[in-house]
Design a protein around this motif. Sequence first.
Motif, mmCIF file in Angstrom:
data_model
loop_
_atom_site.group_PDB
_atom_site.id
_atom_site.type_symbol
_atom_site.label_atom_id
_atom_site.label_comp_id
_atom_site.label_asym_id
_atom_site.label_seq_id
_atom_site.Cartn_x
_atom_site.Cartn_y
_atom_site.Cartn_z
ATOM 1 N N SER A 97 0.834 -1.207 0.000
ATOM 2 C CA SER A 97 0.000 0.000 0.000
ATOM 3 C C SER A 97 0.862 1.248 0.000
ATOM 4 N N ASP A 139 -3.544 10.619 2.915
ATOM 5 C CA ASP A 139 -4.898 10.710 2.363
ATOM 6 C C ASP A 139 -5.987 10.597 3.421
ATOM 7 N N ASN A 180 -6.320 0.288 5.339
ATOM 8 C CA ASN A 180 -4.883 0.555 5.411
ATOM 9 C C ASN A 180 -4.169 -0.254 6.495
ATOM 10 N N SER A 182 1.401 6.966 -6.589
ATOM 11 C CA SER A 182 0.288 7.847 -6.933
ATOM 12 C C SER A 182 0.634 9.312 -6.714
ATOM 13 N N TYR A 183 1.599 9.597 -5.841
ATOM 14 C CA TYR A 183 2.021 10.971 -5.608
ATOM 15 C C TYR A 183 3.077 11.434 -6.609
ATOM 16 N N TYR A 199 2.087 7.679 3.975
ATOM 17 C CA TYR A 199 1.140 6.559 4.117
ATOM 18 C C TYR A 199 -0.217 7.037 4.620
ATOM 19 N N TYR A 240 2.299 1.817 -3.455
ATOM 20 C CA TYR A 240 1.235 2.291 -4.349
ATOM 21 C C TYR A 240 0.953 3.772 -4.108
ATOM 22 N N LYS A 241 0.921 4.171 -2.850
ATOM 23 C CA LYS A 241 0.639 5.573 -2.543
ATOM 24 C C LYS A 241 1.777 6.476 -2.999
#
Length: 305
Positions: free
Chosen positions: A67, A139, A186, A74-75, A136, A70-71
């Motif tokens: 996770s 969001d 999460n 995405s940033y 982490y 992935y985050k």
Amino acid sequence: MYHRLLSFLKKFNILADEQNGFRDNKSTETACHTFIENIQQSLDNNLHVVGIFIDLTKAHDVINHDSLFYKIQSYGVRGILNSWFQYYLLQCKQYVSITQSDGNTVMLNRYSSSFRVNLHGVPQDSILGPLMFLLYINDLPWIFQGGNIVLYADDTNIIVVDKEEETLQHKITYVMQQSELWFCKNDLTVNIDKTCAISFTPTKRDTLVDLTLYLITMKSHSSELKFLGLFIMENLTWHVQIHSLCASLSKIYDMIKSLRNVTSTQMIWSIYFAYFQSRLRYGIMFWGGEGESVKIFRLQRKVIN
């Protein structure tokens, strides 16, 4: 790498404004200031206010690496840089060591396990670890509707306000449902025993706080609690904080008094600034205007004189 990542996050304003941890020009005091200011403004508008304080269990140690990667991607941290972070975490290993000693602290034997790769979490005592943790949970503030959030690293405070108590209850239920879904998704665990709420109301009526997390319903309405080192009370007075601080500073005063005849003046001043003044200054913008604070300033004069 830390400076490159931090520069990138600042340039594109990626980190949430609600986050006060591990950031330039932000601290526990800015988090407390935001929290108290929001409450005061709401009370001035004759609104009911509930502050929900969520405690997470070992948040840094249970972060899901997939996770996190992935985050980060995405940033905008993609390709080789994203792979670098994956390699960095996969190289973090740990082992357990047990030392056997006699009664005189002489080591007799040491037993150590083999090294194991950490499959979860980020190292707290590293340079990159805290920043990766912020990414982490970055969001988390985005999912809240009907509540304001104040963050200091993993310390999470949600402020819910409304003029009507019934509507306030609906908002609290909705906010807690949103929180539950996000924490489950999460892989973060809420410490039910330490999660609590405090109700600030413009009148003396009590607002019933009903928190539901992981199918457990709690009546955790408190009249006071400790938030980032400050004792917060439902009426926003500070006598508990002043009493606690006065007790702590009195012990330090006694220590300094006992050392005056056995150490140099320079050393006494070093102890004063390190132990007494550092505690005295923390949160003074909040409690310094209370009438009872004169006790602390009298104690300070006794230490200096």
